[in-house]
Design a protein around this motif. Structure first.
Motif, mmCIF file in Angstrom:
data_model
loop_
_atom_site.group_PDB
_atom_site.id
_atom_site.type_symbol
_atom_site.label_atom_id
_atom_site.label_comp_id
_atom_site.label_asym_id
_atom_site.label_seq_id
_atom_site.Cartn_x
_atom_site.Cartn_y
_atom_site.Cartn_z
ATOM 1 N N ALA A 142 -0.764 9.686 -6.269
ATOM 2 C CA ALA A 142 -0.499 8.589 -5.346
ATOM 3 C C ALA A 142 -0.806 8.990 -3.904
ATOM 4 O O ALA A 142 -0.414 10.078 -3.456
ATOM 5 C CB ALA A 142 0.954 8.137 -5.455
ATOM 6 N N GLN A 174 -3.276 3.913 -5.102
ATOM 7 C CA GLN A 174 -3.181 3.700 -3.661
ATOM 8 C C GLN A 174 -2.041 2.729 -3.341
ATOM 9 O O GLN A 174 -1.907 1.680 -3.981
ATOM 10 C CB GLN A 174 -4.510 3.186 -3.117
ATOM 11 C CG GLN A 174 -5.651 4.183 -3.353
ATOM 12 C CD GLN A 174 -6.941 3.779 -2.675
ATOM 13 O OE1 GLN A 174 -6.982 2.932 -1.790
ATOM 14 N NE2 GLN A 174 -8.043 4.406 -3.082
ATOM 15 N N THR A 175 -1.235 3.079 -2.352
ATOM 16 C CA THR A 175 -0.012 2.332 -2.062
ATOM 17 C C THR A 175 -0.023 1.718 -0.663
ATOM 18 O O THR A 175 -0.805 2.108 0.202
ATOM 19 C CB THR A 175 1.213 3.256 -2.180
ATOM 20 O OG1 THR A 175 1.180 4.220 -1.110
ATOM 21 C CG2 THR A 175 1.216 3.988 -3.508
ATOM 22 N N LYS A 176 0.909 0.787 -0.436
ATOM 23 C CA LYS A 176 0.978 0.044 0.819
ATOM 24 C C LYS A 176 1.518 0.866 1.978
ATOM 25 O O LYS A 176 1.272 0.560 3.142
ATOM 26 C CB LYS A 176 1.845 -1.197 0.651
ATOM 27 C CG LYS A 176 3.311 -0.878 0.352
ATOM 28 C CD LYS A 176 4.150 -2.137 0.243
ATOM 29 C CE LYS A 176 5.609 -1.776 -0.012
ATOM 30 N NZ LYS A 176 6.458 -3.003 -0.072
ATOM 31 N N GLN A 180 6.125 4.441 -0.451
ATOM 32 C CA GLN A 180 5.868 4.018 -1.828
ATOM 33 C C GLN A 180 5.289 5.175 -2.640
ATOM 34 O O GLN A 180 5.578 5.320 -3.831
ATOM 35 C CB GLN A 180 4.920 2.818 -1.861
ATOM 36 C CG GLN A 180 4.857 2.146 -3.221
ATOM 37 C CD GLN A 180 4.088 0.854 -3.201
ATOM 38 O OE1 GLN A 180 3.096 0.721 -2.489
ATOM 39 N NE2 GLN A 180 4.521 -0.121 -3.973
ATOM 40 N N VAL A 181 4.508 6.021 -1.978
ATOM 41 C CA VAL A 181 4.013 7.244 -2.643
ATOM 42 C C VAL A 181 5.194 8.091 -3.085
ATOM 43 O O VAL A 181 5.261 8.561 -4.230
ATOM 44 C CB VAL A 181 3.113 8.060 -1.693
ATOM 45 C CG1 VAL A 181 2.730 9.390 -2.352
ATOM 46 C CG2 VAL A 181 1.865 7.286 -1.310
ATOM 47 N N TYR A 184 6.928 6.637 -6.138
ATOM 48 C CA TYR A 184 6.172 6.831 -7.376
ATOM 49 C C TYR A 184 6.357 8.252 -7.919
ATOM 50 O O TYR A 184 6.435 8.447 -9.135
ATOM 51 C CB TYR A 184 4.686 6.554 -7.134
ATOM 52 C CG TYR A 184 4.320 5.087 -7.064
ATOM 53 C CD1 TYR A 184 5.282 4.098 -7.210
ATOM 54 C CD2 TYR A 184 3.009 4.691 -6.856
ATOM 55 C CE1 TYR A 184 4.950 2.755 -7.145
ATOM 56 C CE2 TYR A 184 2.657 3.337 -6.791
ATOM 57 C CZ TYR A 184 3.638 2.378 -6.939
ATOM 58 O OH TYR A 184 3.304 1.053 -6.878
#
Length: 261
Positions: A142, A174-176, A180-181, A184
């Motif tokens: 991520a 891929q995160t916002k 969020q990484v 995950y």
């Protein structure tokens, strides 16, 4: 004579009570609200700074809008009512300066950070550095969206520098934003993630595998600036100054940020 006295007294009391009415009193004591759009990695530090700042400045209420720097920039470009922008990268910040949205004279380079590779503490496979991400046992990694999340941009630069970006692209989630990484990795939805060193302070479920060499990516700098259209210029300047105070610097250092002087 007696009657006119009481008429006058009644008028006086009516005026006095009107002046002290709850509605007018609330108007007089209403706090000035400052909206601060800030990079997700700053969240915990800013919450603590908010408590201190509002205690010393009870006439001001801070409202935080936390998210990815790229998304926040877009909101500001579209006219969102923001007073101060704290970005995790000069890319998004400089675009607002070029558009004459941020006052060039009312901005500073506030903080620095480091980029780290993390995994869940329960992961059993061996991972010792960024180059190990190409191993067959690592299926999902991520990172923030490189085009809009500064941590994602720095991650891409680091992986390109290691010569493994193209190889890893199919495995990237891929995160916002950078938080969020972290989520995950904590939940085990990915095998590894790339975040800021400061992000791991809010988690006891992840471990740092490696810290990226600062020469493998652009300098990580957090600029802060006042939006020109703010209707609370004095209060915005007061908060921007407070972010540079000893009290605020102590909090930033507590959460692992590098304070830039």
């Amino acid at each position: 004579m007696r009657k006119s006295f009481f008429v006058g007294l009644s008028i006086y009391l009516f005026i006095g009570l009107s002046a002290c009415s709850p509605e007018k009193s609330q108007q007089q004591t209403k706090k000035i609200e400052l909206t601060i759009s800030a990079a997700a990695s700053l969240n915990e530090a800013l919450v603590e700074i908010k408590n201190q700042f509002e205690e010393k400045n009870p006439q001001i209420k801070l409202l935080y809008n936390i998210g990815g720097s790229g998304a926040l920039k877009q909101q500001i470009l579209q006219g969102a009512p923001v007073d101060i922008f704290l970005s995790a990268s000069h890319d998004q910040f400089n675009e607002l300066i070029q558009e004459a949205i941020i006052d060039r004279e009312k901005q500073i380079d506030l903080l620095g950070n480091q980029l780290v590779l993390i995994t869940n503490k329960e992961n059993q496979f061996s991972l010792n550095g960024f180059s190990d991400l190409g191993l067959s046992q690592v299926n999902k990694i991520a990172i923030g969206i490189p085009e809009s999340v500064p941590a994602g941009k720095y991650a891409k630069q680091t992986l390109e520098n290691a010569g493994i970006w193209k190889q890893l692209e199919p495995n990237l989630i891929q995160t916002k934003d950078v938080r969020q990484v972290l989520t995950y990795v904590e939940t085990g939805n990915v095998d590894a993630g790339i975040v800021y060193a400061t992000d791991i302070n809010s988690s006891n479920k992840v471990k740092v595998v490696a810290t990226a060499d600062e020469e493998t990516h652009d300098p990580i700098v957090y600029p802060a600036g006042i939006i020109k259209s703010t209707s609370h210029k004095n209060e915005a300047e007061l908060f921007l100054t407070y972010l540079q105070s000893t009290s605020a610097k102590t909090i930033f250092k507590k959460y692992g940020f590098k304070v830039l002087d």
